[in-house]
Design an enzyme around this catalytic site. Sequence first.
Site, PDB file in Angstrom:
ATOM      1  N   PHE A 102       5.197 -59.288  16.342  1.00  0.00           N
ATOM      2  CA  PHE A 102       4.051 -60.086  16.763  1.00  0.00           C
ATOM      3  C   PHE A 102       2.766 -59.280  16.615  1.00  0.00           C
ATOM      4  O   PHE A 102       2.683 -58.153  17.078  1.00  0.00           O
ATOM      5  CB  PHE A 102       4.224 -60.548  18.211  1.00  0.00           C
ATOM      6  N   GLN A 103       1.786 -59.842  15.964  1.00  0.00           N
ATOM      7  CA  GLN A 103       0.487 -59.204  15.717  1.00  0.00           C
ATOM      8  C   GLN A 103       0.613 -57.864  15.030  1.00  0.00           C
ATOM      9  O   GLN A 103      -0.163 -56.944  15.271  1.00  0.00           O
ATOM     10  CB  GLN A 103      -0.322 -59.089  17.010  1.00  0.00           C
ATOM     11  N   LYS A 109       1.781 -48.831  20.445  1.00  0.00           N
ATOM     12  CA  LYS A 109       1.789 -49.040  21.892  1.00  0.00           C
ATOM     13  C   LYS A 109       2.583 -47.967  22.635  1.00  0.00           C
ATOM     14  O   LYS A 109       2.127 -47.431  23.645  1.00  0.00           O
ATOM     15  CB  LYS A 109       2.396 -50.417  22.180  1.00  0.00           C
ATOM     16  N   GLU A 156     -14.463 -58.419  16.904  1.00  0.00           N
ATOM     17  CA  GLU A 156     -14.276 -57.023  16.495  1.00  0.00           C
ATOM     18  C   GLU A 156     -15.263 -56.608  15.408  1.00  0.00           C
ATOM     19  O   GLU A 156     -15.600 -55.428  15.283  1.00  0.00           O
ATOM     20  CB  GLU A 156     -12.845 -56.775  16.034  1.00  0.00           C
ATOM     21  N   MET A 174     -32.371 -65.547  -0.322  1.00  0.00           N
ATOM     22  CA  MET A 174     -32.157 -64.685  -1.483  1.00  0.00           C
ATOM     23  C   MET A 174     -31.382 -65.426  -2.578  1.00  0.00           C
ATOM     24  O   MET A 174     -31.657 -65.283  -3.765  1.00  0.00           O
ATOM     25  CB  MET A 174     -31.406 -63.420  -1.042  1.00  0.00           C
TER      26      MET A 174
HETATM   27  C1  LIG Z   1     -30.141 -57.614  -0.963  1.00  0.00           C
HETATM   28  C2  LIG Z   1     -30.162 -56.149  -1.303  1.00  0.00           C
HETATM   29  C3  LIG Z   1     -31.147 -55.640  -2.108  1.00  0.00           C
HETATM   30  C4  LIG Z   1     -31.226 -54.277  -2.383  1.00  0.00           C
HETATM   31  N1  LIG Z   1     -32.278 -53.813  -3.101  1.00  0.00           N
HETATM   32  C5  LIG Z   1     -32.481 -52.475  -3.185  1.00  0.00           C
HETATM   33  C6  LIG Z   1     -33.676 -51.933  -3.761  1.00  0.00           C
HETATM   34  O1  LIG Z   1     -34.554 -52.652  -4.217  1.00  0.00           O
HETATM   35  N2  LIG Z   1     -33.827 -50.597  -3.770  1.00  0.00           N
HETATM   36  C7  LIG Z   1     -32.876 -49.749  -3.260  1.00  0.00           C
HETATM   37  O2  LIG Z   1     -33.080 -48.534  -3.260  1.00  0.00           O
HETATM   38  N3  LIG Z   1     -31.740 -50.231  -2.734  1.00  0.00           N
HETATM   39  C8  LIG Z   1     -31.532 -51.554  -2.676  1.00  0.00           C
HETATM   40  N4  LIG Z   1     -30.386 -52.030  -2.070  1.00  0.00           N
HETATM   41  C9  LIG Z   1     -29.397 -51.063  -1.580  1.00  0.00           C
HETATM   42  C10 LIG Z   1     -28.486 -50.551  -2.676  1.00  0.00           C
HETATM   43  O3  LIG Z   1     -27.486 -51.509  -2.892  1.00  0.00           O
HETATM   44  C11 LIG Z   1     -27.830 -49.201  -2.279  1.00  0.00           C
HETATM   45  O4  LIG Z   1     -27.192 -49.333  -1.040  1.00  0.00           O
HETATM   46  C12 LIG Z   1     -28.825 -48.084  -2.156  1.00  0.00           C
HETATM   47  O5  LIG Z   1     -29.695 -48.047  -3.246  1.00  0.00           O
HETATM   48  C13 LIG Z   1     -28.102 -46.753  -2.062  1.00  0.00           C
HETATM   49  O6  LIG Z   1     -28.946 -45.804  -1.515  1.00  0.00           O
HETATM   50  P1  LIG Z   1     -28.746 -44.255  -1.733  1.00  0.00           P
HETATM   51  O7  LIG Z   1     -28.732 -43.917  -3.180  1.00  0.00           O
HETATM   52  O8  LIG Z   1     -29.759 -43.610  -0.884  1.00  0.00           O
HETATM   53  O9  LIG Z   1     -27.278 -43.961  -1.284  1.00  0.00           O
HETATM   54  P2  LIG Z   1     -26.490 -43.854   0.091  1.00  0.00           P
HETATM   55  O10 LIG Z   1     -25.509 -44.949   0.109  1.00  0.00           O
HETATM   56  O11 LIG Z   1     -27.360 -43.644   1.258  1.00  0.00           O
HETATM   57  O12 LIG Z   1     -25.656 -42.557  -0.264  1.00  0.00           O
HETATM   58  C14 LIG Z   1     -26.061 -41.288   0.110  1.00  0.00           C
HETATM   59  C15 LIG Z   1     -25.756 -40.255  -0.949  1.00  0.00           C
HETATM   60  O13 LIG Z   1     -26.051 -38.993  -0.346  1.00  0.00           O
HETATM   61  C16 LIG Z   1     -24.920 -38.163  -0.371  1.00  0.00           C
HETATM   62  N5  LIG Z   1     -24.889 -37.389   0.881  1.00  0.00           N
HETATM   63  C17 LIG Z   1     -24.421 -37.753   2.090  1.00  0.00           C
HETATM   64  N6  LIG Z   1     -24.588 -36.761   2.987  1.00  0.00           N
HETATM   65  C18 LIG Z   1     -25.167 -35.748   2.318  1.00  0.00           C
HETATM   66  C19 LIG Z   1     -25.586 -34.441   2.686  1.00  0.00           C
HETATM   67  N7  LIG Z   1     -25.457 -33.970   3.940  1.00  0.00           N
HETATM   68  N8  LIG Z   1     -26.129 -33.660   1.737  1.00  0.00           N
HETATM   69  C20 LIG Z   1     -26.255 -34.100   0.455  1.00  0.00           C
HETATM   70  N9  LIG Z   1     -25.893 -35.315   0.059  1.00  0.00           N
HETATM   71  C21 LIG Z   1     -25.357 -36.142   0.979  1.00  0.00           C
HETATM   72  C22 LIG Z   1     -23.731 -39.057  -0.532  1.00  0.00           C
HETATM   73  O14 LIG Z   1     -22.678 -38.356  -1.145  1.00  0.00           O
HETATM   74  C23 LIG Z   1     -24.301 -40.191  -1.385  1.00  0.00           C
HETATM   75  O15 LIG Z   1     -24.217 -39.877  -2.749  1.00  0.00           O
HETATM   76  C24 LIG Z   1     -30.253 -53.398  -1.847  1.00  0.00           C
HETATM   77  C25 LIG Z   1     -29.241 -53.911  -1.072  1.00  0.00           C
HETATM   78  C26 LIG Z   1     -29.188 -55.266  -0.773  1.00  0.00           C
HETATM   79  C27 LIG Z   1     -28.100 -55.776   0.112  1.00  0.00           C
HETATM   80  C1  LIG Z   2     -21.093 -61.784   4.211  1.00  0.00           C
HETATM   81  C2  LIG Z   2     -21.948 -62.133   3.056  1.00  0.00           C
HETATM   82  N1  LIG Z   2     -21.755 -63.292   2.394  1.00  0.00           N
HETATM   83  C3  LIG Z   2     -22.540 -63.626   1.348  1.00  0.00           C
HETATM   84  C4  LIG Z   2     -23.531 -62.774   0.917  1.00  0.00           C
HETATM   85  C5  LIG Z   2     -24.407 -63.155  -0.281  1.00  0.00           C
HETATM   86  N2  LIG Z   2     -25.793 -63.292   0.157  1.00  0.00           N
HETATM   87  C6  LIG Z   2     -26.705 -62.330  -0.008  1.00  0.00           C
HETATM   88  S1  LIG Z   2     -28.206 -62.699   0.643  1.00  0.00           S
HETATM   89  C7  LIG Z   2     -27.649 -64.208   1.157  1.00  0.00           C
HETATM   90  C8  LIG Z   2     -28.555 -65.143   1.885  1.00  0.00           C
HETATM   91  C9  LIG Z   2     -28.997 -64.621   3.210  1.00  0.00           C
HETATM   92  O1  LIG Z   2     -29.644 -65.659   3.898  1.00  0.00           O
HETATM   93  P1  LIG Z   2     -30.514 -65.351   5.182  1.00  0.00           P
HETATM   94  O2  LIG Z   2     -29.761 -64.496   6.113  1.00  0.00           O
HETATM   95  O3  LIG Z   2     -31.049 -66.617   5.733  1.00  0.00           O
HETATM   96  O4  LIG Z   2     -31.684 -64.450   4.603  1.00  0.00           O
HETATM   97  P2  LIG Z   2     -32.921 -64.845   3.670  1.00  0.00           P
HETATM   98  O5  LIG Z   2     -32.583 -64.398   2.293  1.00  0.00           O
HETATM   99  O6  LIG Z   2     -33.112 -66.324   3.765  1.00  0.00           O
HETATM  100  O7  LIG Z   2     -34.071 -64.076   4.231  1.00  0.00           O
HETATM  101  C10 LIG Z   2     -26.310 -64.398   0.787  1.00  0.00           C
HETATM  102  C11 LIG Z   2     -25.548 -65.611   1.054  1.00  0.00           C
HETATM  103  C12 LIG Z   2     -23.677 -61.566   1.617  1.00  0.00           C
HETATM  104  N3  LIG Z   2     -24.584 -60.652   1.272  1.00  0.00           N
HETATM  105  N4  LIG Z   2     -22.897 -61.274   2.683  1.00  0.00           N
END
Ligand SMILES: Cc1cc2nc3c(=O)[nH]c(=O)nc-3n(C[C@H](O)[C@H](O)[C@H](O)COP(=O)(O)OP(=O)(O)OC[C@H]3O[C@@H](n4cnc5c(N)ncnc54)[C@H](O)[C@@H]3O)c2cc1C
Ligand SMILES: Cc1ncc(C[n+]2csc(CCOP(=O)(O)OP(=O)(O)O)c2C)c(N)n1
Lengths: 591, 174
Positions: A112-113, A162, A50, A479
């Site tokens: 159940f479930q 259901k 799922e 990472m």
């Molecule tokens: C490993 C990892 C590393 C990351 N590193 C970075 C990084 O280096 N840089 C980075 O930027 N992010 C990074 N992120 C992502 C970060 O965590 C956030 O998800 C991201 O920065 C949020 O983006 P955003 O501000 O565009 O918001 P979004 O989550 O895209 O939110 C959208 C915003 O727009 C608003 N909105 C929605 N619809 C409308 C509309 N029609 N009109 C006006 N407003 C609207 C919402 O209310 C909200 O405030 C990383 C994530 C991971 C997993």
């Molecule tokens: C479901 C989940 N568990 C744990 C994490 C924490 N986490 C962030 S990046 C990462 C490693 C990802 O490894 P891989 O997919 O091999 O990517 P790589 O960084 O090696 O490119 C982990 C464990 C996460 N983001 N999501």
Amino acid sequence: MKLTGAEIFVECLRREGVKTIFGLPGGVVLKIFDVLHQQKDIEVILTRHEAGAGHMAEGYAKATGKPGVALVTSGPGMTNVVTPLVDAYMDSVPIVVFTGQVPTHLIGNDAFQEADNVGISRPCTKYNFLVKDVNDLGQIIKEAFYIAMTGRPGPVLVDIPKDVAMNKGEFHYPDRVSIRGYSPTYEGNKWQIKQAVEAIHKARKPIIYVGGGAIFSNAHEELLELAELTQIPVDMTLMALGAFPGSHPLSLGMMGMHGSYASNMAVHFSDLVIAIGARFDDRVTGKVSEFCPEAKVLHIDIDPTSIRKNVHVDIPIVGDVKTVLRELIAMLKATPNGHSIEQRKPWWTQVNEWKAKHPLTYVQPPDALIKPQYVIDRLYQFTKDKDPIVSTDVGQHQMWAAQHFVLNKPRRWLTSGGLGTMGFGMPAALGAQAAFRDKLVLCIAGDGSFQMNMQEMATAVVNKLPVKVFILNNHFHGMVRQWQDLFYEGRYASSYLDTVPDFVKLAEAFNAVGLRAKKADEVDGVIKEALKADKPVIVDIEVDPYENCYPMIPAGGCNHEMILEDPPEMKRGEKPVPKVAGEDKDAVLTA
Amino acid sequence: MEHIISVLVENKFGVLSRVANLFSGRGYNIETLSVAPTLDPSMSMMTIVTQGDDRIIEQIVKQLNKVIDVIKVVDLNEAEFVERETALIKIHTRQEDRAEALRIADIFRGKVVDSTPTTYTIEVTGDVRKVEACINLLQPLGIKELVRTGRVAIAREPVRQAVAQPRRILKEEK
Ligand SMILES: Cc1cc2nc3c(=O)[nH]c(=O)nc-3n(C[C@H](O)[C@H](O)[C@H](O)COP(=O)(O)OP(=O)(O)OC[C@H]3O[C@@H](n4cnc5c(N)ncnc54)[C@H](O)[C@@H]3O)c2cc1C
Ligand SMILES: Cc1ncc(C[n+]2csc(CCOP(=O)(O)OP(=O)(O)O)c2C)c(N)n1
Ligand SMILES: [Mg+2]
């Protein structure tokens, strides 16, 4: 006309224009699956888990701009879809998830479930419903789609017991709905927009900081017009990639923790930050108290809670990006101010210097291990004319993809930002491929992340969804390993993944195509071969396991204080030396 | 600072939990909460007493507004308001304390709503300071049980508007 709940369900979805449902059956939803089975308008894609169904619905929604739909059973079916719900909530993805529930007379009896579906999903949905009477089903489904798609988009869950699916009721599907506690603001306040115009005219060092909201609002044309009209450089969040053409001279690429040097310097030293549909996430602001210290902040967002949540805002505009930008552009045009563009020349010189000083580069020595950045770059070069959709998992490979795969159009980029859900990439790619059967859909995966939802390869093969999965295989939770090198003296606690599974054999076991590259000069070949295949493909690319992703702003650091390369004091502990899967088993075990 | 927030919500199941979830999920504090249906039985009024600086209160109000089942949010601290709370206080009374108990109740216009040879149950209504003062005075006599409703509050009607409402004048003429 009286119909069963299941028939009402299908009829409502048909009227909503739903073409595809992702799901997996179980006792309490059999009736609905049975009715779906006997019609042709809506395709049902059976997933293997799922969570796969939920992420596919997300991928479908992100790529199309239409709601993604999933249908799962009660209990474990519902609990398995919790991660995609939270993921969609964090990233504002419009999905509607239908869950089965035990018959109404058993609710609360630990049947159940049985699970408290609405209770569990309340904090992870924009809204949720428990349908208690089949006569309400049509109205509720209409409201569910309406809530998911309007205002700030988000996931909605509808829990259908259901007996509600089995019983007959009056079919009623309203054309429109109005909910008295819910009326999102689309038009921006005129007075505030005027303030914005003045601030833009006055600014000497402005920057546009664009977020996912610009994509949800389909405002890429307006954004381009605004940037070109005012000649203001554009920073993008991870979620905004493609909202503004990455190859445009005004683009500074991604900002934030792993953003480009120029983007982070520009936002830090700016005097006006024009935030457009972005939410000032801590991965973007770094140390919040020192985020753009000299700047006025102008913030356009449809969700009032996003405004002033993390940073002070001088000019708040609650409204839809597209609607507000149109108004803003019209007002800017009515008060032309070529002068201000003239006065920004020194700013431009500065920004260009930053761009030139530390561009996003890498070196790929011919005989060394494959650099992950090189793979992304080659993949981009081979596919840029095909306008591909690119999904990613979570980790280093995700950041490298964000940095090196240039996107010029919106809705081509599927990634999990807010929740950072490993295992998102492949099912999201399948969701997009199901919507666009003829498009090229790439999934850039990590070896760790891929294993979290790899069962969906079966869904890909059976449903002929020919996604191309490129695993940047560093045999690590890369990472995590990077943070351990930088902040935990190189102790690799639970981050080494070793060399199982053999992804090529795995692909073959799924009756998909498996390919592998071990040397830099093999990369082009496997990419070409993967693109030729009309089946799903897994390409296992053995990359340098110790490559780190830069620039990097350490958590809590300031945006202008980026680490740009491995620091000399970095310690590396015992270094496992991964071997290619299947080769030299003993060496692997002793490594 | 303490704020009293009035929240008009749909009167249906799950709404209380949506509001409570919002507070707990975001680390905001609920000091008191009272809920009852309004004149229109399809809606309920919640009165929430909470603490926070301006930024937190702004977020609380915005987050409450964002809940789909919330129809209207008013931060009563933005203008004048009247607040009331009721406490039911059951006290142990020795023979020699019974007169004192009644005297204290009287000072606070409290009513005795139940009585046994060894206890009184006193109902006192007023703003929170009054209710707490009454409790403090009764405490030395020995409080056996105490229940409080939590606070309800309503904005004071600005005088100008009251005059402009013809229905109210009609009522007064009668
Ligand atoms: C490993 C990892 C590393 C990351 N590193 C970075 C990084 O280096 N840089 C980075 O930027 N992010 C990074 N992120 C992502 C970060 O965590 C956030 O998800 C991201 O920065 C949020 O983006 P955003 O501000 O565009 O918001 P979004 O989550 O895209 O939110 C959208 C915003 O727009 C608003 N909105 C929605 N619809 C409308 C509309 N029609 N009109 C006006 N407003 C609207 C919402 O209310 C909200 O405030 C990383 C994530 C991971 C997993
Ligand atoms: C479901 C989940 N568990 C744990 C994490 C924490 N986490 C962030 S990046 C990462 C490693 C990802 O490894 P891989 O997919 O091999 O990517 P790589 O960084 O090696 O490119 C982990 C464990 C996460 N983001 N999501
Ligand atoms: Mg890895």
